[in-house]
Design a protein around this motif. Structure first.
Motif, PDB file in Angstrom:
ATOM      1  N   LEU A 212       0.820  -1.210   0.000  1.00  0.00           N
ATOM      2  CA  LEU A 212       0.000   0.000   0.000  1.00  0.00           C
ATOM      3  C   LEU A 212       0.858   1.266   0.000  1.00  0.00           C
ATOM      4  CD1 LEU A 212      -3.111   0.568   0.255  1.00  0.00           C
ATOM      5  CD2 LEU A 212      -2.675   0.971   2.689  1.00  0.00           C
ATOM      6  N   ALA A 213       0.433   2.247  -0.786  1.00  0.00           N
ATOM      7  CA  ALA A 213       0.954   3.612  -0.708  1.00  0.00           C
ATOM      8  C   ALA A 213      -0.184   4.503  -0.221  1.00  0.00           C
ATOM      9  CB  ALA A 213       1.452   4.090  -2.061  1.00  0.00           C
ATOM     10  N   VAL A 271      -1.776   5.205   7.216  1.00  0.00           N
ATOM     11  CA  VAL A 271      -0.346   5.489   7.098  1.00  0.00           C
ATOM     12  C   VAL A 271       0.460   4.366   7.729  1.00  0.00           C
ATOM     13  CG1 VAL A 271       1.499   7.087   7.760  1.00  0.00           C
ATOM     14  CG2 VAL A 271      -0.706   7.981   7.002  1.00  0.00           C
ATOM     15  N   GLU A 272      -0.008   3.852   8.849  1.00  0.00           N
ATOM     16  CA  GLU A 272       0.687   2.756   9.516  1.00  0.00           C
ATOM     17  C   GLU A 272       0.774   1.522   8.611  1.00  0.00           C
ATOM     18  OE1 GLU A 272       2.863   0.646  12.113  1.00  0.00           O
ATOM     19  OE2 GLU A 272       2.368   2.782  12.283  1.00  0.00           O
ATOM     20  N   ARG A 273      -0.253   1.269   7.825  1.00  0.00           N
ATOM     21  CA  ARG A 273      -0.269   0.103   6.941  1.00  0.00           C
ATOM     22  C   ARG A 273       0.540   0.319   5.668  1.00  0.00           C
ATOM     23  NH1 ARG A 273      -6.128  -2.366   6.000  1.00  0.00           N
ATOM     24  NH2 ARG A 273      -4.788  -3.693   4.689  1.00  0.00           N
ATOM     25  N   ALA A 274       0.793   1.584   5.307  1.00  0.00           N
ATOM     26  CA  ALA A 274       1.440   1.883   4.026  1.00  0.00           C
ATOM     27  C   ALA A 274       2.955   1.734   4.111  1.00  0.00           C
ATOM     28  CB  ALA A 274       1.078   3.308   3.596  1.00  0.00           C
ATOM     29  N   ASP A 275       3.581   1.599   2.943  1.00  0.00           N
ATOM     30  CA  ASP A 275       5.041   1.557   2.862  1.00  0.00           C
ATOM     31  C   ASP A 275       5.642   2.934   2.642  1.00  0.00           C
ATOM     32  OD1 ASP A 275       4.986  -1.172   3.165  1.00  0.00           O
ATOM     33  OD2 ASP A 275       5.332  -1.636   1.051  1.00  0.00           O
ATOM     34  N   LEU A 276       4.841   3.867   2.142  1.00  0.00           N
ATOM     35  CA  LEU A 276       5.319   5.231   1.917  1.00  0.00           C
ATOM     36  C   LEU A 276       4.124   6.167   1.869  1.00  0.00           C
ATOM     37  CD1 LEU A 276       6.120   6.032  -1.814  1.00  0.00           C
ATOM     38  CD2 LEU A 276       4.900   3.972  -1.120  1.00  0.00           C
ATOM     39  N   VAL A 277       4.401   7.475   1.966  1.00  0.00           N
ATOM     40  CA  VAL A 277       3.380   8.514   1.879  1.00  0.00           C
ATOM     41  C   VAL A 277       3.728   9.426   0.707  1.00  0.00           C
ATOM     42  CG1 VAL A 277       2.351  10.526   3.011  1.00  0.00           C
ATOM     43  CG2 VAL A 277       2.793   8.433   4.326  1.00  0.00           C
ATOM     44  N   ASN A 280       1.418  16.249  -1.650  1.00  0.00           N
ATOM     45  CA  ASN A 280       1.856  17.569  -2.092  1.00  0.00           C
ATOM     46  C   ASN A 280       2.736  18.240  -1.046  1.00  0.00           C
ATOM     47  OD1 ASN A 280      -1.288  17.657  -3.492  1.00  0.00           O
ATOM     48  ND2 ASN A 280       0.489  18.021  -4.774  1.00  0.00           N
ATOM     49  N   ALA A 281       2.757  17.725   0.178  1.00  0.00           N
ATOM     50  CA  ALA A 281       3.586  18.213   1.289  1.00  0.00           C
ATOM     51  C   ALA A 281       2.889  19.303   2.085  1.00  0.00           C
ATOM     52  CB  ALA A 281       4.964  18.683   0.841  1.00  0.00           C
ATOM     53  N   THR A 282       1.796  18.913   2.742  1.00  0.00           N
ATOM     54  CA  THR A 282       1.180  19.735   3.766  1.00  0.00           C
ATOM     55  C   THR A 282       1.481  19.107   5.120  1.00  0.00           C
ATOM     56  OG1 THR A 282      -0.901  18.552   3.387  1.00  0.00           O
ATOM     57  CG2 THR A 282      -0.636  20.670   2.296  1.00  0.00           C
ATOM     58  N   SER A 283       1.216  19.856   6.190  1.00  0.00           N
ATOM     59  CA  SER A 283       1.716  19.460   7.506  1.00  0.00           C
ATOM     60  C   SER A 283       1.206  18.104   7.971  1.00  0.00           C
ATOM     61  CB  SER A 283       1.352  20.529   8.547  1.00  0.00           C
ATOM     62  OG  SER A 283       2.194  21.643   8.435  1.00  0.00           O
ATOM     63  N   ALA A 284      -0.111  17.868   7.879  1.00  0.00           N
ATOM     64  CA  ALA A 284      -0.671  16.658   8.474  1.00  0.00           C
ATOM     65  C   ALA A 284      -0.088  15.379   7.883  1.00  0.00           C
ATOM     66  CB  ALA A 284      -2.193  16.674   8.383  1.00  0.00           C
ATOM     67  N   PRO A 285      -0.086  15.190   6.547  1.00  0.00           N
ATOM     68  CA  PRO A 285       0.492  13.942   6.037  1.00  0.00           C
ATOM     69  C   PRO A 285       1.991  13.824   6.251  1.00  0.00           C
ATOM     70  CG  PRO A 285      -0.156  15.394   4.231  1.00  0.00           C
ATOM     71  CD  PRO A 285      -0.720  15.980   5.477  1.00  0.00           C
ATOM     72  N   VAL A 286       2.716  14.934   6.224  1.00  0.00           N
ATOM     73  CA  VAL A 286       4.155  14.866   6.491  1.00  0.00           C
ATOM     74  C   VAL A 286       4.400  14.422   7.928  1.00  0.00           C
ATOM     75  CG1 VAL A 286       6.244  16.266   6.777  1.00  0.00           C
ATOM     76  CG2 VAL A 286       4.865  16.470   4.699  1.00  0.00           C
ATOM     77  N   LEU A 287       3.695  15.015   8.884  1.00  0.00           N
ATOM     78  CA  LEU A 287       3.873  14.618  10.280  1.00  0.00           C
ATOM     79  C   LEU A 287       3.422  13.177  10.502  1.00  0.00           C
ATOM     80  CD1 LEU A 287       2.733  17.878  12.093  1.00  0.00           C
ATOM     81  CD2 LEU A 287       5.061  16.950  11.965  1.00  0.00           C
ATOM     82  N   ALA A 288       2.326  12.770   9.861  1.00  0.00           N
ATOM     83  CA  ALA A 288       1.871  11.386  10.000  1.00  0.00           C
ATOM     84  C   ALA A 288       2.928  10.422   9.479  1.00  0.00           C
ATOM     85  CB  ALA A 288       0.555  11.192   9.242  1.00  0.00           C
ATOM     86  N   ALA A 289       3.533  10.739   8.349  1.00  0.00           N
ATOM     87  CA  ALA A 289       4.576   9.877   7.799  1.00  0.00           C
ATOM     88  C   ALA A 289       5.757   9.762   8.764  1.00  0.00           C
ATOM     89  CB  ALA A 289       5.041  10.422   6.446  1.00  0.00           C
ATOM     90  N   LEU A 290       6.212  10.892   9.296  1.00  0.00           N
ATOM     91  CA  LEU A 290       7.359  10.868  10.196  1.00  0.00           C
ATOM     92  C   LEU A 290       7.044  10.115  11.487  1.00  0.00           C
ATOM     93  CD1 LEU A 290       8.615  14.533   9.713  1.00  0.00           C
ATOM     94  CD2 LEU A 290       9.609  12.455   8.743  1.00  0.00           C
ATOM     95  N   LEU A 291       5.850  10.339  12.042  1.00  0.00           N
ATOM     96  CA  LEU A 291       5.488   9.680  13.289  1.00  0.00           C
ATOM     97  C   LEU A 291       5.342   8.166  13.117  1.00  0.00           C
ATOM     98  CD1 LEU A 291       2.906  12.245  14.686  1.00  0.00           C
ATOM     99  CD2 LEU A 291       5.152  11.734  15.654  1.00  0.00           C
ATOM    100  N   HIS A 292       4.963   7.751  11.911  1.00  0.00           N
ATOM    101  CA  HIS A 292       4.783   6.317  11.647  1.00  0.00           C
ATOM    102  C   HIS A 292       5.982   5.693  10.933  1.00  0.00           C
ATOM    103  CE1 HIS A 292       0.595   5.914  12.995  1.00  0.00           C
ATOM    104  NE2 HIS A 292       0.440   7.141  12.556  1.00  0.00           N
ATOM    105  N   GLY A 293       7.045   6.461  10.754  1.00  0.00           N
ATOM    106  CA  GLY A 293       8.266   5.911  10.178  1.00  0.00           C
ATOM    107  C   GLY A 293       8.190   5.596   8.698  1.00  0.00           C
ATOM    108  N   LYS A 294       7.444   6.392   7.924  1.00  0.00           N
ATOM    109  CA  LYS A 294       7.261   6.115   6.502  1.00  0.00           C
ATOM    110  C   LYS A 294       7.980   7.161   5.646  1.00  0.00           C
ATOM    111  CE  LYS A 294       4.431   3.005   7.990  1.00  0.00           C
ATOM    112  NZ  LYS A 294       4.695   1.557   7.932  1.00  0.00           N
ATOM    113  N   PRO A 295       8.745   6.731   4.655  1.00  0.00           N
ATOM    114  CA  PRO A 295       9.407   7.696   3.772  1.00  0.00           C
ATOM    115  C   PRO A 295       8.395   8.454   2.929  1.00  0.00           C
ATOM    116  CG  PRO A 295       9.700   5.465   2.965  1.00  0.00           C
ATOM    117  CD  PRO A 295       9.046   5.340   4.300  1.00  0.00           C
ATOM    118  N   LEU A 296       8.800   9.634   2.472  1.00  0.00           N
ATOM    119  CA  LEU A 296       7.910  10.551   1.760  1.00  0.00           C
ATOM    120  C   LEU A 296       8.317  10.703   0.302  1.00  0.00           C
ATOM    121  CD1 LEU A 296       7.814  13.032   4.671  1.00  0.00           C
ATOM    122  CD2 LEU A 296       5.715  12.446   3.461  1.00  0.00           C
TER     123      LEU A 296
END
Length: 373
Positions: A212-213, A271-277, A280-296
């Motif tokens: 999943l992405a 996001v937890e289930r995905a391999d990457l995020v 467009n780079a807004t705050s919420a998905p970027v922070l979710a990716a970092l908190l869940h350890g997913k590359p952007l």
């Protein structure tokens, strides 16, 4: 202490304020949330007291450039009714800043993940400085229009950004996301994500046949839509994408593209289930990716997106999505390589751990208490 939260009512602005409000309530402070009618169920789900605004559009980020006087009216009315000791608001809620000044109240501003305006010194170079200065000039134009509309005299500050920063301005990112040696204004502090979102009603049933992405769309600001590249990348290939529409327009998914499209008030479990995020780079998905350890994988257009995408690339937690017109095979390769880039994952893990361990809601609540004192 009596605290009035008056954020913008959109999830990316409302949810961090609710996280701070929950911590303040845990500390036995009285907390009320001014929210538009559409946001009332979310505030109730967060367990906080609601003060309903009469106008849903006044507190919508979609209308921030034209609804500043209405923001002021809603916040000033709540101030008269609730008599708070301190306000907590969102960046771009200029009506709340003006209402706080008119009532001689301290105001704490919850910013985005990275700083948008000029630094006191340092930065990433002349082009970055020019862009930040332009962004500040445009923001101040709308702020000053609110002051004029409600009859306040012009301000004369040593630094032009002073009125936008409030008593304290809180960034929800990490210092590594700012350019090296950049000096922030003294009232700007990094506190971290202030992460909260509603509990999903149940785990979303997704097929397990493909990895999943997670894709989170932002506004295009007249730039390139992600849809042609999403359709090309996910029509064939290894990955399936769950696409969050967010504040974007109507979906443009191709019939044969492997895309699961929707609007959801939460993203963490996906996001937890995905391999990457991919975003467009807004705050919420970027922070979710970092908190869940997913590359952007980032594809910025305007506003915050350019600043935050550049910050993520500089910090080594993201790659840039290939430009429009790139062959589908190259787009699929970019997704595969981003998902499995060990260097990228190591940087994400390091910064994500620092954000998660930072007790951001506690730091933000400390700042609110200090501002009130």
């Amino acid at each position: 202490m009596n605290v009035l939260l008056c954020p913008l009512s959109d999830p990316g602005y409302l949810y961090p304020a609710l996280a701070v409000g929950r911590e303040l309530r845990r500390r036995s402070h009285a907390v009320h949330v001014l929210a538009g009618p559409g946001a009332l169920p979310v505030v109730t789900a967060a367990g906080l007291d609601v003060s309903a605004a009469s106008d849903d559009t006044a507190l919508s980020v979609t209308h921030w450039t034209v609804r500043g006087p209405e923001q002021y009216t809603e916040v000033a009315r709540a101030v008269r009714r609730l008599r708070p000791d301190v306000l907590v608001t969102s960046v771009l809620n200029h009506g709340a800043l003006v209402a706080a000044e008119a009532a001689c109240l301290p105001v704490v501003v919850l910013g985005l993940t990275a700083h948008l305006w000029p630094y006191r010194s340092g930065g990433a170079g002349p082009s970055d400085t020019h862009d930040r200065t332009w962004r500040l000039t445009e923001t101040l134009k709308h702020y000053r229009a609110v002051r004029e509309a409600v009859g306040l005299a012009p301000r004369h500050d040593r630094f032009p950004d002073t009125p936008l920063l409030g008593t304290t301005f809180l960034l929800r990112g990490h210092p590594v996301l700012e350019p090296a040696h950049a000096e922030l204004p003294p009232v700007v502090r990094h506190v971290g994500p202030c992460w909260w979102e509603p509990e999903p009603p149940a785990a979303e049933a997704l097929p397990d046949s493909k990895p999943l992405a997670y894709v989170h769309l932002g506004r295009t600001f007249g730039g390139a839509s992600l849809w042609p590249r999403l359709n090309a990348a996910f029509t064939t290939g290894t990955y399936r994408a769950v696409v969050e529409l967010g504040r974007s327009g109507a979906p443009e998914a191709a019939a044969d593209a492997d895309l699961i499209v929707g609007r959801r008030p939460w993203m963490g479990p996906l996001v937890e289930r995905a391999d990457l995020v991919l975003t467009n780079a807004t705050s919420a998905p970027v922070l979710a990716a970092l908190l869940h350890g997913k590359p952007l994988l980032v594809a910025p257009n305007g506003s915050e997106q350019q600043v935050l995408a550049t910050a993520c690339l500089r910090a080594g937690v993201a790659r840039r999505l290939p430009e429009p017109g790139t062959p589908a095979a190259d787009l699929r390769t970019a997704i595969e390589e981003t998902a499995h880039d060990l260097r990228l994952r190591a940087c994400v893990a390091e910064i994500g751990a620092a954000l998660a361990d930072g007790k951001s809601e506690s730091r933000a609540a400390d700042a609110v208490e200090s501002a009130a004192r």
